[in-house]
Design an enzyme around this catalytic site. Structure first.
Site, short mmCIF file in Angstrom:
data_model
loop_
_atom_site.label_atom_id
_atom_site.label_comp_id
_atom_site.label_asym_id
_atom_site.label_seq_id
_atom_site.Cartn_x
_atom_site.Cartn_y
_atom_site.Cartn_z
CG HIS A 137 34.33 28.92 50.65
ND1 HIS A 137 33.27 28.05 50.57
CD2 HIS A 137 33.85 30.15 50.27
CE1 HIS A 137 32.20 28.71 50.14
NE2 HIS A 137 32.53 29.99 49.96
CD GLU A 138 35.33 33.50 50.79
OE1 GLU A 138 35.07 33.97 49.67
OE2 GLU A 138 34.44 33.16 51.60
CG HIS A 181 33.83 32.15 45.75
ND1 HIS A 181 32.87 31.47 45.04
CD2 HIS A 181 33.47 32.07 47.06
CE1 HIS A 181 31.96 31.00 45.89
NE2 HIS A 181 32.31 31.34 47.12
#
Length: 452
Positions: free
Chosen positions: A24-25, A28
């Protein structure tokens, strides 16, 4: 219960969630760096740092509490445009030497000022062109949507793999092939009860009395060709207590049986509260998981989206109910929300369950991991700060506002100041923290267990 298998299932689930958080990170960080943004930190977890390593301008690491993660993208909050020159000054070496904060009397105004000042402590003169708030709106959307989109993609690939091979047990294929012939007619609310010899003798089902068997495929009912279980069920219910001529295929041969359906109260839907009298034969169909490819998976995830949206709307109430259960005021809802701790416990119980086949254990684990990822992805798209959806909403509003200004020939209104929404972010974050703690305590005190 095998303690070793339980521990293995628990740990494997937690590791799966941590990997999901890390991805998920990355969702980003990677686009942020590709767009020229400055990322100073990439961490999994919160709290004290357990391990970290500096690679270039980014510090990578793990923190003590694996309840999330974050990447630090410099320049998320713009400075106060009116006083930018007074807030930030640098000496000849590029070091920030002056930060003038305006005098604030309101609590939220002071919080905004402090957050803005803390943000700009990380900014040097060389970072002017790399600040997040200066990115075009579409780039901001890509960066902030990257994280939850990764979770949804993880869920998609897991669901697609399971549905294509094992099948979807939540959307079973129901065929007019007899899986069970019920020996006697029992009340609708006692459907799984074992018949007594007296009941079989005095009140057998029409199917049992006629000699139908498990494995028989019903191909005709009163002269109507059968194409599916629902069609057959409707014909039986509409037949009342009339004569029924049933043609079945057994061991490659067609056989005809004459009987008469009976009338008995049945629940016509899963959520029906009252039984209604209908025609009854006394057989159960064969159910098997439905298999499908990517398009089938997309369709199923569309249905899941509706379910998750409904769950998100009722989440505060459901968490309140968990709090009630912790205090012993009501029973814990087995279908209610759980934390990562509860998910780990269920994974452990599944792994240690003696009556579940290894293949089913693996599928159950994968579906649970996919479900968590799908929920995390959907949750993060909620358009409220500090969630990713809040930043996406701010970027979209900036694009709309600037677009209207151009169409109307007016000056560029500038960047949307997300700092002004920080009071909402603090409230939302506080609510999320409380709900998370309630769920963790609930999963420790009144845990949800695997159904036997």
């Amino acid at each position: 219960m095998d303690a070793l298998l339980y521990a293995a299932g628990f740990v494997l689930f937690i590791v799966g969630i941590l990997v999901s958080i890390g991805l998920h990170e990355l969702g980003h960080m990677i686009p942020a760096k590709r767009f020229g943004g400055k990322v100073t930190q990439y961490f999994i977890g919160f709290g004290p740092t357990v391990w970290s390593k500096q690679v270039g301008e980014t510090e990578y690491g793990l923190k003590a509490f694996p309840l999330g993660g974050y990447v630090k993208i410099v320049g998320m909050l713009p400075p106060d445009a009116e006083h930018l020159a007074d807030e930030i000054t640098y000496d000849a070496d590029g070091n920030q030497v002056t930060r003038v904060r305006k005098s604030n009397t309101g609590m939220f105004t002071q919080l905004i000022s402090d957050a803005r000042a803390a943000e700009w402590e990380l900014v040097g003169p060389e970072d002017s062109g790399r600040l997040f708030y200066k990115m075009p709106p579409w780039k901001k959307v890509v960066v902030m949507a990257g994280g939850p989109s990764v979770n949804i993609l993880i869920a998609f690939f897991i669901f697609a793999g399971v549905f294509a091979t094992y099948g979807n047990g939540g959307d079973p294929k129901i065929e007019p092939v007899i899986s069970q012939v019920h020996a006697c007619v029992v009340p609708a609310d006692e459907n799984n009860r074992v018949c007594t010899d007296e009941e079989i003798r005095t009140d057998p089902t029409p199917a049992y009395a006629a000699g139908l068997r498990t494995g028989d495929e019903i191909v005709e009912f009163n002269g109507t060709a059968i194409t599916g279980w629902e069609q057959l069920q409707d014909l039986i219910r509409a037949n009342g207590d009339q004569r029924a001529e049933i043609v079945v295929e057994r061991d490659g041969e067609r056989m005809t049986f004459d009987t008469r359906t009976t009338v008995t109260p049945r629940f016509l839907t899963e959520d029906a509260e009252e039984a209604e009298p209908v025609g009854f034969l006394g057989v159960s169909p064969t159910q098997s998981p439905t298999t499908g490819g990517p398009l089938y998976t997309i369709g199923q995830m569309g249905h899941m989206t509706v379910d998750v949206a409904e769950a998100l709307v009722t989440l505060p109430v459901k968490v309140f109910d968990v709090g009630q259960a912790i205090l012993g005021l009501e029973e814990r809802d087995p279908e209610g929300p759980i934390s990562i701790v509860g998910g780990g416990r269920l994974a452990g119980e599944t792994a240690a369950h003696d009556e579940i086949a290894n293949q089913d254990k693996a599928v159950g684990f994968l579906l649970m991991l996919a479900g968590f990822n799908f929920f995390i992805g959907m949750f993060n798209f909620i358009p409220l700060l500090p969630l990713d959806g809040g930043h996406i909403a701010s970027a979209l509003w900036e694009a709309v506002r600037r677009g209207f200004a151009r169409l109307r020939g007016r000056p560029d209104p500038g960047y949307v100041d997300a700092a002004k929404l920080l009071p909402i972010a603090y409230v939302v974050a506080s609510v999320m923290l409380v709900m998370g703690l309630v769920l963790i305590v609930g999963d420790l005190v009144v845990p949800v267990h695997l159904e036997s």
